[in-house]
Design a protein around this motif. Structure first.
Motif: not given
Length: 204
Positions: A25-33, A41-49
């Protein structure tokens, strides 16, 4: 009546089949946006933990190793709301083990973005309309990245990756590149014309 020996073989066969299905079965990856700011000059991030009790803010070093970075405006949220966490400076946080959405902001320099993860992630980087990556002389997207046009710019995506890297540029750099290219073409035409004229004169 079926023998106990045959029953054991039947149960063992079912167990092996189930184990094979689980492993296949494929292992689902987490999401990172990541969303790059309008000024680049910068960024905002949303990471699935998931099932974690700490998170380290890192970027790739010169040899691809994880190097700590300084994160700002860190927030950790689950189904009940915002979670209190403890931190080691601004590059590592710890919290009760569980599943969360992690929000933070980071700094960019040199018109480049890079991220490294300990587990596979589905990564998306949104670039505002002022920037591009598609000219190979000015931009770069690391292996596996796919670029698509969205309403407000570009979306670069990677599937199940531990590493994402890109270099972006603005319209001014593209204009300079085109102007530089035109100058070189003109120089080459002049040189070729001079060489051709010299050859004709020699033959005469």
């Amino acid at each position: 009546m079926q023998s106990p020996h045959r029953d054991r073989r039947y149960i063992a066969c079912i167990a092996l089949c189930l184990a094979a299905l689980i492993l296949a079965a494929p292992v689902s990856a987490l999401d990172a946006v990541f969303t790059v700011y309008e000024n680049g000059t910068g960024y905002s991030a949303v990471i699935e933990v998931v099932d974690a009790e700490e998170y380290r803010f890192t970027e790739p070093g010169l040899l691809g190793e994880a190097v700590p970075i300084q994160a700002r405006d860190i927030r950790l949220i689950d189904g009940s709301g915002e979670i209190v966490f403890s931190g080691d400076g601004e590059s590592r946080i710890t919290f009760p083990k569980g599943d969360y959405q992690l929000f933070y902001e980071g700094t960019l320099s040199g018109n480049s973005f890079a991220a490294v993860f300990s587990d596979p992630h589905n990564v998306t980087v949104y670039l505002p309309a002022a920037y591009d990556v598609r000219n190979p002389f000015l931009g770069y997207v690391s292996q596996g990245g796919k670029t698509g046009v969205v309403e407000d710019g570009l979306a670069i995506t990677w599937e199940k990756t531990r590493y994402a890297d890109l270099r972006y540029y603005d319209e001014t750099r593209e204009i300079i590149l085109h102007a530089f290219g035109m100058i070189w073409i003109m120089v080459m035409v002049i040189l070729l014309f001079g060489y051709y004229t010299m050859r004709v004169s020699t033959k005469e």
